[in-house]
Design an enzyme around this catalytic site. Structure first.
Site, PDB file in Angstrom:
ATOM      1  N   GLU A 147      -9.932  -3.205  21.446  1.00 18.49           N
ATOM      2  CA  GLU A 147     -10.658  -2.339  22.368  1.00 18.49           C
ATOM      3  C   GLU A 147     -12.079  -2.088  21.851  1.00 18.49           C
ATOM      4  OE1 GLU A 147      -9.334   1.799  22.545  1.00 18.49           O
ATOM      5  OE2 GLU A 147      -9.406   1.639  24.720  1.00 18.49           O
ATOM      6  N   LYS A 197      -7.430  21.540  22.183  1.00 18.93           N
ATOM      7  CA  LYS A 197      -8.569  21.200  21.319  1.00 18.93           C
ATOM      8  C   LYS A 197      -9.341  20.039  21.924  1.00 18.93           C
ATOM      9  CE  LYS A 197      -9.646  18.495  18.049  1.00 18.93           C
ATOM     10  NZ  LYS A 197     -11.054  18.199  18.334  1.00 18.93           N
ATOM     11  N   CYS A 257     -10.224   4.249  28.955  1.00 21.22           N
ATOM     12  CA  CYS A 257      -9.039   3.683  28.283  1.00 21.22           C
ATOM     13  C   CYS A 257      -8.444   2.536  29.096  1.00 21.22           C
ATOM     14  CB  CYS A 257      -8.004   4.771  28.069  1.00 21.22           C
ATOM     15  SG  CYS A 257      -7.641   5.660  29.571  1.00 21.22           S
ATOM     16  N   GLU A 279      -1.305   9.183  25.143  1.00 21.19           N
ATOM     17  CA  GLU A 279      -2.061   8.297  26.038  1.00 21.19           C
ATOM     18  C   GLU A 279      -3.114   7.651  25.157  1.00 21.19           C
ATOM     19  OE1 GLU A 279      -1.366   7.871  29.166  1.00 21.19           O
ATOM     20  OE2 GLU A 279      -0.055   9.575  29.526  1.00 21.19           O
ATOM     21  N   SER A 299      -0.993   7.598  16.118  1.00 22.45           N
ATOM     22  CA  SER A 299       0.025   7.291  15.134  1.00 22.45           C
ATOM     23  C   SER A 299       0.149   8.444  14.118  1.00 22.45           C
ATOM     24  CB  SER A 299      -0.364   5.976  14.465  1.00 22.45           C
ATOM     25  OG  SER A 299       0.479   5.692  13.426  1.00 22.45           O
TER      26      SER A 299
END
Ligand code: NAD
Length: 493
Positions: free
Chosen positions: A387, A179, A288, A254, A238
């Site tokens: 982030e 997906k 990332c 990741e 999570s």
């Protein structure tokens, strides 16, 4: 025949059960590029069943590794044959500059070729003898595909993130339901088309487009999935882990990062400036592993900031399809708003905005943002710790090595880190002290398919790429044989 309005399930293009659609938007022009099929739980169920059938009854897991490798090589070639067209689709869907999209697409093809190489060697290395202390027994450890894998991927490197999961899963003999992100679904659909043309058996790769809550969540919760591979944000990771916990699914994650870059004062200033820029402005900072927290030793702090500002102001911003552009728009309106908010927050938290952070005057359409430099960023501020996922670099001075390592490790993330110094012993020492899955010395960001990729702490679980990436999709079975001609003699004497 490929259609962006359909899902690729069981080797065929099919309409979603409820005929849902969503639009994908070019972030440079804010125009709709395509209307894409929106899968729901019923479509996911059909896709998982197709992948299950292909795994339980189809040829793919039973083929020799070399046969699977031939298909993977054809997929790699299929990407290379359409490289320019695919790169242009990626630019329109994601916003990144064309040279970066070409680079990503070349890497994606290379990823299929690399895992083809591992698949070729797979049969010879699948079984390893296990030394046992009892001569009446012999044993082997045997690697087998984990089964049906689900993959949920983000929007920052759409085709590359698909390749990082599809190539090792297929090399291992797994089947997959992929997906892509709803923000950048197009190249995943192109990949389905390329795989079909490469004679991948039906049901081995299924591509379902849709929203996170409507398609991603049912995929991660589906009991027919043996393994879930996810790349994306920590909150979604999570949630995926919680869903996997119910059925004890194998998961690899990741996730995000807030990666530090330590620059010692013996560094060559221009080299440091260039790698700092590459570490945070490449791909609009939507990376990332971006080294978004920079620690600069006090002796060169002011000089480095001056040169960084000078070079940053020269970056050419615009539509990624235009020649010479090195910074495209952020990938979506949502991401643009988030990054703008982060810039405002940094200012209110007392960080010094040296450059950027606003919409460029010459661009009235599109989600463009001038690359931003924050200096003297307070250590307890939100922008230093969280982030931002945009072209915003946060910088602080430090005095000595111990302080730099302590500050670098003071984070709930641990994806990547970088260190720069002319003193190679110091670089090696610091690299070992940094709590991160990827450490760059005298550079930031270069990524190789051969080397392991993944994070410590909240940046994830497991490793992608290299042989580690293949292991993600393998189970280990022991086969132990009783070889003695003597009776066992426990009950029957
Ligand atoms: P995201 O978590 O919002 O979405 C990622 C994917 O998850 C999308 O396909 C989305 O549709 C899907 N999703 C959303 N909600 C879901 C749910 N409840 N259940 C299942 N799937 C769901 O992340 P994003 O905004 O697309 O990506 C940005 C994040 O990804 C950043 O935090 C970045 O650091 C991280 N990232 C990490 C790596 C890495 O290798 N570590 C690489 C790229 C991006």
């Amino acid at each position: 025949m490929k259609s962006y309005g359909q899902l690729f399930i069981g080797g065929r293009w099919v309409a979603p059960i409820h005929n849902g659609r969503f639009d994908t938007i070019d972030p440079a022009s804010e125009e709709v590029i395509a209307s894409v099929a929106a899968a729901t739980a019923e479509d996911i169920d059909i896709a998982v069943k197709a992948a299950r059938k292909a795994f339980d009854e189809g040829p793919w897991p039973r083929m020799r590794g070399a046969e699977r490798a031939a298909v993977l090589r054809r997929i790699g070639k299929g990407i290379r044959d359409r490289l320019q067209a695919l790169a242009e689709i990626e630019v329109r869907d994601n916003g990144k500059p064309l040279p970066e999209a070409l680079w990503d697409l070349g890497d994606a093809a290379g990823c299929f070729e690399f895992y083809a190489g591992l698949a070729e060697k797979f049969d010879d290395s699948a079984e390893t003898p296990v030394a046992l202390p009892d001569a009446r027994f012999s044993s082997v450890a045997r690697k087998e595909p984990v089964g049906v894998a689900g993959a949920v991927i983000p929007w920052n490197f759409p085709m590359l993130m698909a390749a990082w999961k599809v190539a090792p899963a297929l090399a291992a003999g797994c089947t997959m339901v992929l997906k892509p992100s709803e923000l950048t679904p197009l190249t995943a659909l192109e990949l389905a088309d390329i795989a079909a043309n490469a004679d991948l058996p039906p049901g081995v790769l299924n591509v379902v487009t849709g929203l996170g809550k409507d398609a991603g969540a049912p995929l991660s919760e589906h009991p027919g999935i043996d393994k879930l591979a996810f790349t994306g944000s920590v909150p979604t990771g999570s949630r995926i882990m919680q869903a996997a916990a119910r059925d004890i699914k194998n998961v690899s994650l990741e996730l995000g990062g807030k990666s530090p870059f330590i620059v010692f004062d013996d560094s060559e200033i221009d080299a440091a400036v260039e790698w700092i820029m590459f570490g945070i402005f490449w791909n609009q900072g939507e990376v990332c592993s971006a080294t978004s927290r920079v620690l600069v030793q006090r002796g060169i702090y002011d000089r480095l900031l001056e040169r960084l500002e000078e070079e940053t102001r020269k970056i050419s911003i615009g539509n990624g399809l235009k020649d010479g552009v090195l910074l495209g728009p952020l990938a979506s309106k949502g991401q643009f708003d988030k990054v703008r908010e982060a810039v405002e927050r940094g200012v209110s938290e007392g960080a010094r905005l040296v450059a950027g952070g606003t919409r460029p005057a010459h661009l009235d359409k599109g989600y463009f943002l001038e690359p931003a430099i924050f200096a003297d960023v307070p250590v307890d501020s939100w922008i230093w710790n969280e982030e931002i996922f945009g072209p915003v670099v946060c910088i602080r001075p430090f005095d000595d090595e111990a302080e730099a390592v302590r500050s670098a490790n003071d984070s709930r993330f641990g994806l990547a880190a970088a260190v720069m110094s002319r003193d190679t012993a110091r670089c090696e020492r610091v690299a070992r002290a940094l709590r991160a899955g990827i450490v760059w010395i005298n550079c930031s960001q270069p990524t190789f398919t051969e080397a392991p990729w993944g994070g410590y702490k909240q940046s994830g679980i497991g490793r992608e790429l290299g042989e580690w990436g293949l292991n993600n999709y393998l189970e280990t079975k022991q086969i132990t044989r009783y070889e003695s001609g003597e009776p066992w003699g426990w009950y029957i004497k």
